[in-house]
Write a protein that holds these residues in place. Structure first.
Motif, PDB file in Angstrom:
ATOM      1  N   PHE A 130      -3.666  13.867   6.929  1.00 12.93           N
ATOM      2  CA  PHE A 130      -4.124  12.713   6.148  1.00 12.93           C
ATOM      3  C   PHE A 130      -3.313  12.678   4.851  1.00 12.93           C
ATOM      4  O   PHE A 130      -3.777  13.139   3.801  1.00 12.93           O
ATOM      5  CB  PHE A 130      -5.616  12.825   5.841  1.00 12.93           C
ATOM      6  N   PRO A 131      -2.079  12.159   4.915  1.00 16.97           N
ATOM      7  CA  PRO A 131      -1.144  12.297   3.794  1.00 16.97           C
ATOM      8  C   PRO A 131      -1.394  11.372   2.609  1.00 16.97           C
ATOM      9  O   PRO A 131      -0.846  11.601   1.530  1.00 16.97           O
ATOM     10  CB  PRO A 131       0.207  11.982   4.431  1.00 16.97           C
ATOM     11  N   ASN A 132      -2.243  10.359   2.772  1.00 22.46           N
ATOM     12  CA  ASN A 132      -2.325   9.321   1.740  1.00 22.46           C
ATOM     13  C   ASN A 132      -3.568   9.445   0.866  1.00 22.46           C
ATOM     14  O   ASN A 132      -4.440   8.567   0.846  1.00 22.46           O
ATOM     15  CB  ASN A 132      -2.255   7.938   2.385  1.00 22.46           C
ATOM     16  N   PHE A 133      -3.646  10.552   0.134  1.00 25.19           N
ATOM     17  CA  PHE A 133      -4.667  10.684  -0.892  1.00 25.19           C
ATOM     18  C   PHE A 133      -4.283   9.747  -2.045  1.00 25.19           C
ATOM     19  O   PHE A 133      -3.159   9.782  -2.533  1.00 25.19           O
ATOM     20  CB  PHE A 133      -4.730  12.115  -1.417  1.00 25.19           C
ATOM     21  N   THR A 134      -5.201   8.896  -2.481  1.00 24.12           N
ATOM     22  CA  THR A 134      -4.895   7.996  -3.586  1.00 24.12           C
ATOM     23  C   THR A 134      -4.813   8.788  -4.893  1.00 24.12           C
ATOM     24  O   THR A 134      -5.363   9.887  -5.008  1.00 24.12           O
ATOM     25  CB  THR A 134      -5.967   6.900  -3.723  1.00 24.12           C
ATOM     26  N   LYS A 135      -4.128   8.215  -5.875  1.00 25.10           N
ATOM     27  CA  LYS A 135      -3.944   8.910  -7.153  1.00 25.10           C
ATOM     28  C   LYS A 135      -5.265   9.189  -7.853  1.00 25.10           C
ATOM     29  O   LYS A 135      -5.406  10.183  -8.572  1.00 25.10           O
ATOM     30  CB  LYS A 135      -3.031   8.091  -8.072  1.00 25.10           C
ATOM     31  N   ASP A 136      -6.251   8.309  -7.649  1.00 25.82           N
ATOM     32  CA  ASP A 136      -7.543   8.496  -8.303  1.00 25.82           C
ATOM     33  C   ASP A 136      -8.595   9.064  -7.350  1.00 25.82           C
ATOM     34  O   ASP A 136      -9.801   8.959  -7.598  1.00 25.82           O
ATOM     35  CB  ASP A 136      -8.048   7.176  -8.892  1.00 25.82           C
ATOM     36  N   ALA A 137      -8.134   9.676  -6.261  1.00 32.95           N
ATOM     37  CA  ALA A 137      -9.078  10.250  -5.287  1.00 32.95           C
ATOM     38  C   ALA A 137      -9.997  11.264  -5.974  1.00 32.95           C
ATOM     39  O   ALA A 137      -9.553  12.070  -6.798  1.00 32.95           O
ATOM     40  CB  ALA A 137      -8.329  10.912  -4.137  1.00 32.95           C
ATOM     41  N   GLU A 138     -11.267  11.208  -5.619  1.00 27.99           N
ATOM     42  CA  GLU A 138     -12.232  12.178  -6.129  1.00 27.99           C
ATOM     43  C   GLU A 138     -12.184  13.407  -5.219  1.00 27.99           C
ATOM     44  O   GLU A 138     -12.680  13.380  -4.090  1.00 27.99           O
ATOM     45  CB  GLU A 138     -13.628  11.564  -6.134  1.00 27.99           C
TER      46      GLU A 138
END
Length: 455
Positions: A130-138
């Motif tokens: 799952f490579p697409n952790f968003t920049k503001d991921a909690e």
């Protein structure tokens, strides 16, 4: 001054509503192929939350209601990481894993019972699939301060963990000894300071009231010690005594557990203490500082509730990974096998370790919306529910509104044409206020071994 005796009648079994329908409605009628179909056909534009269950603990805490495996064997952890990786492989074959990840959580067990290197291996595997952790991921983790070191913290920092929840429960020595969790204040203080040293943005402390030998006076001391650590959030849970489900709870002498009126006095003091010290009560059992996103969300009526607690990340699908993990889509819940041998056997057979779940019908969706909004925001926008689901609220929920009337008379809740509002006193029994909207409660009404007591 609140007369706590009036609340004794509300001390009855009831759900905590981390889901609706609750987990007792999960069954194998929700078939494997149907679950796979849900994963394959999910909206790829809709972001996800990932929960990974790390089940191992060195020894039992007698109050714990989590699904854990007690072990001191290193090979068990190594083996489990291998199966986690294989489960992630299987997930990537049935769903689009390029989707945005806006929330990630390690739960347990004791996640930091795994070494720094092992935690790094798990996170590398997650981000590979799952490579697409968003920049503001909690990105968050539950931590037992007794099992936490700087090398582990470095790994957490490397992978963007911004929230850490420290389990404390109670600082009173006799309580710690009774529940088999010796954890001096200094150990917790050192763990909190280590997290802050590495830039953790939000620190939560978990406490439990209703444990053996707790009194109002002793818990006042625990609250003051917890507050001295300056946490951004606190979760103060009502102890759920379910010895018919958890054998370790049978080790506790029930005569030493505080009575409902004492527990209510503790809860009321807890609410007063934290609100007088700059925190706001969030949902059923959480508190947050004014600059916390949970605080801002409840002011806007945008707080949500799931198996990880309260969150601002509403409208996302939850993907549960690991033994006993629970996933959630818009109209379903799906749970993995609880036992390691069954979990491993499924993966060895090339299948996701899915065990059971429930698919929600239209009535479930309506009631879920109502119950979760009440549990999260202590109010319900009736007009929103009517518009979203095309119903006449007072007609659809005539029985529930009638059942709530005694609580209206007691000033616990107000009902108008536009909204239902829970008073500050009513928040003490929010589970009871939500229960009339639960279509499944009638069949559990006579059972004393389905849910823990609400008070």
């Amino acid at each position: 001054m609140i007369d706590f005796k009036q609340f004794i009648k509300y001390s009855k079994p009831g759900p905590r509503y981390t889901s609706y329908p609750t987990a007792v409605e999960f069954s194998e009628d929700f078939a494997y192929d149907r679950y796979i179909e849900k994963l394959k056909n999910r909206d790829v534009k809709k972001p996800i939350s990932i929960y990974i269950h790390l089940p191992f603990c060195r020894s039992a805490c007698y109050f714990c209601g989590c699904n854990v495996v007690f072990t001191s064997k290193e090979e068990k952890k190594v083996r489990y990481i291998d199966y986690l990786t294989r489960e992630l492989d299987l997930l990537s074959q049935v769903m689009d894993t390029s989707v945005d990840v806006v929330q990630f959580h390690f739960g347990g067990g004791t996640p930091t019972f795994f070494s720094a290197e092992q935690l790094d291996d798990i996170m590398n595997s997650v981000k590979k699939h799952f490579p697409n952790f968003t920049k503001d991921a909690e990105v968050s983790c539950e931590i037992d301060p007794r099992f936490f070191n700087e090398e582990q913290m470095k790994v957490l920092q490397k992978h963007g963990f911004k929230r850490i929840s420290f389990g404390v429960q109670d600082f009173e020595p006799i309580v710690q000894q009774t529940v088999h969790r010796i954890q001096p204040y200094d150990i917790t203080k050192d763990a909190v300071e280590l997290a802050r040293k590495y830039g953790v943005e939000s620190i939560n402390i978990d406490l439990i009231y209703g444990l053996p030998y707790q009194t109002l006076e002793s818990f006042k001391n625990t609250l003051e010690m917890a507050h001295s650590l300056d946490p951004d959030r606190l979760a103060v849970f009502n102890y759920a005594h379910v010895p018919w489900l958890k054998k370790t709870m049978r080790k506790l002498d029930e005569t030493t557990i505080p009575s409902p009126d004492v527990k209510l006095a503790i809860l009321q003091h807890t609410i007063d203490y934290f609100t007088n010290n700059g925190y706001k009560m969030i949902g059923m059992d959480h508190f947050a500082k004014p600059d916390d996103e949970l605080f801002k969300a409840i002011d806007k009526g945008e707080l949500h509730r799931n198996f990880q607690g309260y969150t601002t990340r509403g409208g996302v699908d939850l993907i549960g990974v690991g033994v006993t993990s629970i996933g959630e889509g818009r109209d379903y819940y799906a749970q993995n096998y609880k036992d390691l041998p069954e979990y491993e056997a499924a993966i060895d057979a090339g299948k996701l370790p899915f065990w059971r779940g429930v698919e929600l019908n239209e009535d479930d969706l309506i009631r879920k919306s109502v119950i979760m909004e009440l549990m999260s925001n202590f109010r319900l926008d009736i007009k929103r529910v009517e518009k979203e689901f095309g119903i006449d609220f007072n007609d659809y929920f005539a029985d529930a509104v009638k059942e709530l009337q005694p609580m209206v008379d007691e000033g616990l809740v107000q009902i108008s044409d536009k909204e239902i509002t829970v008073s500050q006193t009513g928040t003490l029994v929010i589970r009871n206020i939500a229960m009339p909207f639960d279509a499944y409660m009638k069949k559990h009404a006579e059972s004393k071994k389905t849910f823990s007591k609400t008070v």
